[in-house]
Design a protein around this motif. Structure first.
Motif, short mmCIF file in Angstrom:
data_model
loop_
_atom_site.label_atom_id
_atom_site.label_comp_id
_atom_site.label_asym_id
_atom_site.label_seq_id
_atom_site.Cartn_x
_atom_site.Cartn_y
_atom_site.Cartn_z
N LEU A 107 -46.75 29.30 -4.24
CA LEU A 107 -45.99 28.38 -3.39
C LEU A 107 -46.67 27.00 -3.33
CD1 LEU A 107 -44.84 31.17 -2.44
CD2 LEU A 107 -44.65 30.18 -0.18
N SER A 108 -47.94 26.94 -3.66
CA SER A 108 -48.69 25.68 -3.51
C SER A 108 -48.08 24.50 -4.26
CB SER A 108 -50.14 25.88 -3.96
OG SER A 108 -50.86 26.59 -2.98
N PRO A 109 -47.67 24.66 -5.54
CA PRO A 109 -47.10 23.48 -6.21
C PRO A 109 -45.86 22.93 -5.52
CG PRO A 109 -47.66 25.18 -7.81
CD PRO A 109 -47.81 25.79 -6.45
N VAL A 110 -45.02 23.84 -4.98
CA VAL A 110 -43.81 23.39 -4.29
C VAL A 110 -44.18 22.71 -2.98
CG1 VAL A 110 -41.59 24.09 -3.35
CG2 VAL A 110 -42.50 25.23 -5.37
N ALA A 111 -45.11 23.32 -2.22
CA ALA A 111 -45.56 22.69 -0.97
C ALA A 111 -46.22 21.35 -1.25
CB ALA A 111 -46.53 23.63 -0.25
N LEU A 112 -46.94 21.25 -2.37
CA LEU A 112 -47.58 19.99 -2.75
C LEU A 112 -46.52 18.92 -3.03
CD1 LEU A 112 -50.15 18.42 -3.51
CD2 LEU A 112 -49.94 19.36 -5.81
N ALA A 113 -45.47 19.32 -3.76
CA ALA A 113 -44.40 18.37 -4.07
C ALA A 113 -43.71 17.88 -2.80
CB ALA A 113 -43.39 19.01 -5.02
N MET A 114 -43.43 18.80 -1.87
CA MET A 114 -42.78 18.41 -0.62
C MET A 114 -43.73 17.60 0.26
SD MET A 114 -39.87 19.49 -1.30
CE MET A 114 -39.14 18.92 0.23
N GLY A 115 -45.02 17.94 0.23
CA GLY A 115 -46.01 17.16 0.98
C GLY A 115 -46.09 15.72 0.48
N GLY A 116 -45.93 15.55 -0.84
CA GLY A 116 -45.90 14.20 -1.38
C GLY A 116 -44.75 13.38 -0.83
N VAL A 117 -43.62 14.05 -0.58
CA VAL A 117 -42.44 13.37 -0.01
C VAL A 117 -42.69 13.02 1.45
CG1 VAL A 117 -40.00 13.64 0.61
CG2 VAL A 117 -40.84 14.47 -1.60
N LEU A 118 -43.21 13.98 2.21
CA LEU A 118 -43.36 13.80 3.65
C LEU A 118 -44.54 12.91 4.03
CD1 LEU A 118 -42.64 17.48 4.77
CD2 LEU A 118 -41.07 15.53 4.87
N LEU A 119 -45.63 13.01 3.28
CA LEU A 119 -46.87 12.33 3.68
C LEU A 119 -47.21 11.13 2.83
CD1 LEU A 119 -49.07 15.50 4.34
CD2 LEU A 119 -47.77 14.16 6.00
N LEU A 120 -46.79 11.12 1.58
CA LEU A 120 -47.17 10.03 0.69
C LEU A 120 -46.01 9.12 0.33
CD1 LEU A 120 -49.51 12.00 -1.75
CD2 LEU A 120 -50.11 10.77 0.34
N GLY A 121 -44.84 9.38 0.90
CA GLY A 121 -43.70 8.51 0.65
C GLY A 121 -43.09 8.67 -0.73
N GLU A 122 -43.33 9.78 -1.41
CA GLU A 122 -42.74 10.00 -2.72
C GLU A 122 -41.26 10.33 -2.59
OE1 GLU A 122 -45.05 12.97 -4.68
OE2 GLU A 122 -46.88 11.76 -4.70
N ARG A 123 -40.52 10.19 -3.69
CA ARG A 123 -39.07 10.34 -3.65
C ARG A 123 -38.68 11.82 -3.65
NH1 ARG A 123 -34.96 9.98 -7.69
NH2 ARG A 123 -36.62 9.82 -9.25
N LEU A 124 -37.71 12.16 -2.81
CA LEU A 124 -37.17 13.53 -2.80
C LEU A 124 -36.12 13.63 -3.89
CD1 LEU A 124 -37.02 16.32 -1.50
CD2 LEU A 124 -35.29 15.41 0.07
N THR A 125 -36.47 14.30 -4.97
CA THR A 125 -35.58 14.39 -6.12
C THR A 125 -34.83 15.72 -6.12
OG1 THR A 125 -37.28 15.42 -7.50
CG2 THR A 125 -37.21 13.00 -7.45
N PRO A 126 -33.70 15.80 -6.83
CA PRO A 126 -33.01 17.09 -6.97
C PRO A 126 -33.90 18.15 -7.58
CG PRO A 126 -31.59 15.29 -7.69
CD PRO A 126 -32.95 14.69 -7.44
N HIS A 127 -34.82 17.73 -8.45
CA HIS A 127 -35.77 18.65 -9.07
C HIS A 127 -36.60 19.36 -8.00
CE1 HIS A 127 -37.39 19.39 -13.17
NE2 HIS A 127 -38.44 19.84 -12.50
N ARG A 128 -37.09 18.61 -7.03
CA ARG A 128 -37.93 19.18 -5.98
C ARG A 128 -37.11 20.06 -5.03
NH1 ARG A 128 -42.28 14.37 -4.43
NH2 ARG A 128 -43.04 14.08 -6.56
N VAL A 129 -35.90 19.63 -4.74
CA VAL A 129 -35.03 20.43 -3.87
C VAL A 129 -34.73 21.78 -4.52
CG1 VAL A 129 -32.76 20.57 -2.78
CG2 VAL A 129 -34.03 18.41 -2.75
#
Length: 299
Positions: A107-129
């Protein structure tokens, strides 16, 4: 210009060996989990991991030079999150088959990707969803049979600990993203293991037990295997591109499956078999998108 040496076969072999060492570490932890307190296990795993890591740093002529740091608070945050993740992970391994605990770690890679959106201002892409949806479905498939099958509080607690460990690991990796701009991988690894050793030692007053020869050997091996796994991964990343190693990250689940079947006599649950492709698919989507974005930035 890419400074990664072009030795893909050696890199792949070392990545596979890293997965084998990591699985061996979890087997040792599982084997002593009924007799040795959690904090004592964490201490031995971390203290003896220092030996191969320091030896590797000396071989690369980075010790003690690599211990100098400009980000002490960053190391403290990363190491604190990593130490908490290790405690949660080992507690999960004590309650779950090794394969299921290892699967939850994906689960870590997915949580890392979502953390990048929530904490680092990265874009929420359909790929991540899509990655998040796959992983959540996989976790539901793994956990729901336990809910329908009646009371299984200890096992459900193990699932919760496994998920918590993955989230904490993702938080630690987010911190690594920040401090790796000025800190070397060797420095980050050393301080993580050092702080985790102190965290384990802090539980000394909570009732450590005397261990016999075989149990002591398992505790020492847990640390040596853990340190060796990190070294193999570090060297592998220096020999070939990360994208080439991606498929072999998920082949590492073979070893925990074999350990459950052959060493602990635990058959694979139906929930695990159904959850496996969902969780790994989501984890791979999240990991591969991160690499695709980094490749774009390097162009």
């Amino acid at each position: 210009m890419n400074d990664v040496a072009d030795r893909p076969l050696a890199g792949i072999l070392l990545r596979v060996l890293s997965g084998l060492f990591f699985a061996a570490m979890l087997v040792c932890v599982k084997a002593v989990s009924n007799d040795v307190p959690l904090g004592q296990t964490v201490f031995f795993r971390s203290a003896f991991a220092l030996l191969p890591i320091v030896a590797f740093m000396m071989w690369r002529r980075e010790f003690p030079r690599a211990l100098a740091t400009r980000r002490p608070y960053g190391h403290l945050l990363r190491s604190g999150l990593g130490a908490a993740a290790m405690f949660a992970s080992f507690a999960a391994v004590a309650r779950l088959p090794v394969a299921e605990a290892t699967l939850l770690a994906q689960l870590s890679p997915v949580a890392l990707a979502m953390g990048g959106v929530l904490l680092l201002g990265e874009r929420l892409t359909p790929h991540r969803v899509a990655a998040l949806a796959l992983v959540l479905c996989g976790v539901a498939v793994l956990v729901l049979p336990e809910l329908r099958g009646g009371p299984a509080a200890d096992r459900l607690f193990g699932y919760g600990l496994g998920i918590l460990s993955a989230l904490l690991s993702a938080g630690a990796l987010l911190t690594v993203r920040r401090i790796s701009r000025t800190e070397s991988p060797a420095t980050i690894a050393f301080y993580f293991v050092f702080v985790t050793t102190l965290a384990g030692l802090a539980t000394l007053g909570l009732g450590w037990v005397s261990v016999d020869g075989p149990m002591l050997a398992l505790l020492v091996l847990a640390g040596l295997f853990g340190g060796a796994a990190h070294i193999c991964m570090t060297v592998a990343l220096g020999m070939t591109e990360v994208s080439r190693l991606a498929p072999f990250e998920y082949l590492a689940l073979i070893w925990p499956v074999l350990a459950d079947l052959w060493l602990f006599g635990q058959p694979l649950s139906e929930g695990f078999v159904l959850a496996l492709p969902l969780v790994l698919g989501g984890a791979m989507m999240a990991a591969m998108e991160g690499r695709r974005l980094r490749w774009r930035l390097q162009r």
